[in-house]
Design an enzyme around this catalytic site. Structure first.
Site, short mmCIF file in Angstrom:
data_model
loop_
_atom_site.label_atom_id
_atom_site.label_comp_id
_atom_site.label_asym_id
_atom_site.label_seq_id
_atom_site.Cartn_x
_atom_site.Cartn_y
_atom_site.Cartn_z
CG HIS A 69 -2.07 4.85 3.97
ND1 HIS A 69 -1.49 4.37 2.81
CD2 HIS A 69 -2.39 6.13 3.71
CE1 HIS A 69 -1.47 5.33 1.90
NE2 HIS A 69 -2.02 6.41 2.42
CD GLU A 70 -4.40 8.42 6.20
OE1 GLU A 70 -3.69 9.44 6.17
OE2 GLU A 70 -4.94 7.94 5.16
CG HIS A 90 0.25 10.13 4.71
ND1 HIS A 90 1.04 10.52 3.65
CD2 HIS A 90 -0.74 9.36 4.18
CE1 HIS A 90 0.54 10.00 2.52
NE2 HIS A 90 -0.53 9.28 2.82
CD GLU A 123 0.06 7.42 -1.08
OE1 GLU A 123 -0.20 8.46 -0.44
OE2 GLU A 123 -0.73 6.46 -1.17
#
Lengths: 493, 493
Positions: free
Chosen positions: A258-259, A262, A288
């Site tokens: 997830h990170e 980003h 997101e």
């Protein structure tokens, strides 16, 4: 002799640099800071914020903007002018007294919230929440010029989006999500759960491997541990964090991916935009969309989990999951839970929709802070079919409202909707995507996302970015179709 | 209604905070920054420096000072007013154009120096060094108001000190140091040298143990690795770094103890001075007195090395040194060497004195940058009795001049002179000091230094701090008597 626009850009360059410094100071606070330095750190951040506020509201910025003819600028310059003007106009509308009171009260409220959550005592939090809501409503009134208050706040996180549009979108989303959830929970299929211990050092090694597989550029970033995973930074210095739970390796695995999503967005922005307002992700929703498509549509896909299963067997040995199909079902288990951040792909957005409706009511003045716990619990029972057992599993679970973030939650679901659109388009356009994922290579997917979304930074408004990438306006159907197909297959429904 | 002095302090508090932020950004650059982020980092530091320069020269600071009656202030407030005025007056004397040119040229010069050193090519460095000298002379002229140029630069690092006073002090020092060095090198005693490999992780574990033994407060600091060890930070966030060489554990051991001395000084300052100009070490000389007394008079003493020998045997096993006496002699070996930072206690100051005379001649205009290499080599041969073999072992070994640090080198020796005075006074006043050191406990020494020196921060001028602690004006005799006694015993001379 510099033109007013050149003077504006030179001034803005230092403002961006100082804002990036503030980001580093916050990163350090969560990763490196000695525990005794918290009070001193708060003073540092306040001093930086003071400098940044002075620069955002500097009258020269308004003068330089007024003296610039947009028609004489190229597209990137026009985008810069638009973004600088937007930040400047918003900043000057908020009285310094109010900005400073919001900073002071939210800083205090976060501490009160943490203590109230630890003691499961909503009543201890309600008064300061009431203050925060009051101040943010006052700010919204100053920003909105008579328009909708919630929209004025939302605009900070998702420029151009409105509460009304989200309400319509979320209504359609909710109906099909609830139907899918009910089918799944009514199914006889029960994917296996993990019951094993996964050593921390090995998890962190795997996390680095995953970041590399997803194209994270180590020459422009680093991976550290923090209590809550986050991404920080822009340009050539974009840092991600993860966390490790010995009993739940998926926490580390999917927090990391997830990170990385980003981080890849920030790393992927055109280097020509460095130290300008274009050199960062364009909105929270688009941000997101990148983290979620990396995490879910790619990271939780059957092809990629097939490769991941092999890597985890190699790293951890036999951990009680028979084969790659069982592993895929295990990764995508749908269960009952109170906590948004632990929710599966199907139910996650229901958690967000609940918060969206409640925070809109708070900002509209239709719901008092003191009545929030009851409203939460009633809505939760209606949406999820069981009752909240205590505030830390309910209304006190998220930090957002205590720090004044209203209008932020819906960008999570908007990001999922965008991710659904992007995934459908990407699968049409990128041949061999699944074959690469099955070999542990997210490179083709990452390259498509960089080309279509990430490299643009702030050049186009969020909606235009998604439209240009997908060939149509953002819509919830691709996400819902994807979820129906994926979970229908896993659960035989 | 705030008084002008209160307004001054409020403004100054943010200035101090921002300057501490700049320190963190530099620390991060040396320890954590991804390698691709160097150019972006330079922009951050330049933006911060711009903000700090604007604040130092802000006309309101002059107005607030002018409107304040010192007689109405207490002692700490008067000290603050004195220090703030000093920084402001110096800052306004330097034209913005010159300050910015110095920043630009020294930034470039550091790169040129690094390359010239790598290629052992002084001629490649001489032109930019000439520019740096020219700019610093121009700055000195602006600062000195017709006084001595070198004194004007020195005053930045050691307020109140003059080149003439140092010249007299260093002359007396040199004579006895050379005599001692000649006796030692003529002695038949040959202390053993290490010839063993010491694993990195174990060295770092020992480094943490040493920092703890010397009273480093981990709740207000941390230890990391960097290419060159340094200390960064103030107040509740004081960070130290060390380096590790597998063949030379003393590098890590004594770098760590040295930086703990700097760190303990910052950590030991009265917390009431936090975020004020009093909340940092008062001068480079006093700072170095703390690092050197920790490193040498305490860390290289017979009692402490006795304990250290036992710890190193426990950690590394037999490493070829027979007993604690041999270990003590090994730690304090005096040998021939080109490099200042690797020099023993006896010869270290001879390296500094050489630099002091050369840089004074450069700033006075009596020595041209192009002639510096020859001047260095001639002086080195005279002082050390052998010839420099290449520039990286000679004139190009230190970074200081490339970044414009003139007037900084002598504070190293001044720190050693102060350390000698403090050590003599401490030994008179602290019973049981050696017994504690022999047990690996530097606590009694650290407590005395905190009480006598560290806690005062910037409250008193440097000379007053040393005088009050020792009961007499700073003088070279205690250092020389200590060296004569210590090395006389080891070498039987």
């Amino acid at each position: 002799m510099a033109t007013p626009f050149e003077e504006l850009l030179a001034f803005q360059r230092d403002t961006v640099a100082l804002s990036e410094v503030s980001g580093l100071v916050s990163w350090d606070q969560e990763t490196m800071m000695p525990r005794g330095a918290a009070a001193q750190r708060a003073e540092w951040l306040a001093a930086l914020e003071g400098v940044l506020h002075d620069r955002r509201t500097d009258p020269r910025v308004g003068d330089w903007i007024a003296a610039t003819d947009p028609a004489a600028l190229n597209a990137a310059e026009q985008a810069q002018l638009r973004l600088i003007r937007r930040v400047h106009e918003r900043a000057v509308r908020v009285p310094a007294r109010l900005a400073s009171e919001i900073a002071r009260v939210t800083s205090r409220a976060q501490g009160v919230w943490a203590e109230a959550r630890a003691k499961d005592d909503f009543a201890a939090f309600a008064p300061v929440l009431d203050e925060v809501v009051r101040l943010r409503r006052e700010e919204a009134a100053a920003l909105s010029n008579g328009g909708d208050a919630y929209d004025a706040l939302l605009d900070d996180y998702e420029p151009g989006m409105t509460g009304a549009e989200l309400q319509a979108l979320f209504g359609r989303l909710r109906e099909r999500l609830v139907a899918l959830r009910d089918r799944i929970l009514g199914s006889a299929v029960r994917p296996p759960a993990l019951d094993h211990t996964f050593p921390e050092a090995a998890q962190l090694g795997l996390a680095r491997e995953l970041a590399t597989a997803f194209g994270y550029d180590w020459s422009k970033g680093r991976l550290d541990r923090s209590v809550h995973p986050f991404t920080s930074g822009n340009g050539a210095d974009v840092r991600i964090t993860t966390r490790v739970s010995e009993r739940d390796p998926f926490n580390c695995v999917y927090s990391t991916i997830h990170e990385v999503g980003h981080g890849a967005y920030e790393q992927g922005i055109d280097p020509a935009f460095a130290l300008t307002v274009l050199g960062r992700g364009v909105s929270m929703g688009v941000h997101e969309s990148q983290s979620r498509i990396y995490e879910n549509q790619l990271g939780r896909s059957r092809p990629f989990t097939g490769w991941l299963f092999g890597r985890m067997r190699a790293v951890f040995g036999d951990f009680g999951i028979a084969d790659a199909d069982a592993f895929y079902a295990c990764v995508n288990r749908v269960g009952q839970g109170y906590i948004r951040t632990e929710a599966d792909e199907v139910q996650y957005n229901l958690h967000v929709l609940l918060r969206f409706d409640l925070e809109r009511a708070l900002i509209a003045g239709d719901l008092a802070a003191t009545d929030l716990e009851e409203a939460w619990n009633t809505r939760f029972a209606a949406d999820f079919g069981f009752h909240v057992d205590r505030p830390s599993n309910g209304v006190l679970q998220d930090v957002h409202w205590s720090v004044g973030l209203f209008g932020y939650f819906p960008t999570y679901t908007l990001g999922n909707v965008y991710a659904g659109c992007l995934d459908a388009a990407m699968r049409r356009e990128v041949p061999g995507l699944d074959a690469a994922l099955a070999a542990g290579d997210a490179g083709p997917a990452a390259a498509w996302l960089r080309e279509k979304v990430q490299r643009h930074g702030g050049l186009y408004p969020p909606r235009e970015v998604i439209e240009a990438a997908c060939g149509h306006a953002p819509h919830e159907d691709p996400l819902l179709d994807y979820l129906d197909a994926k979970f229908g297959a896993i659960y035989g429904v």
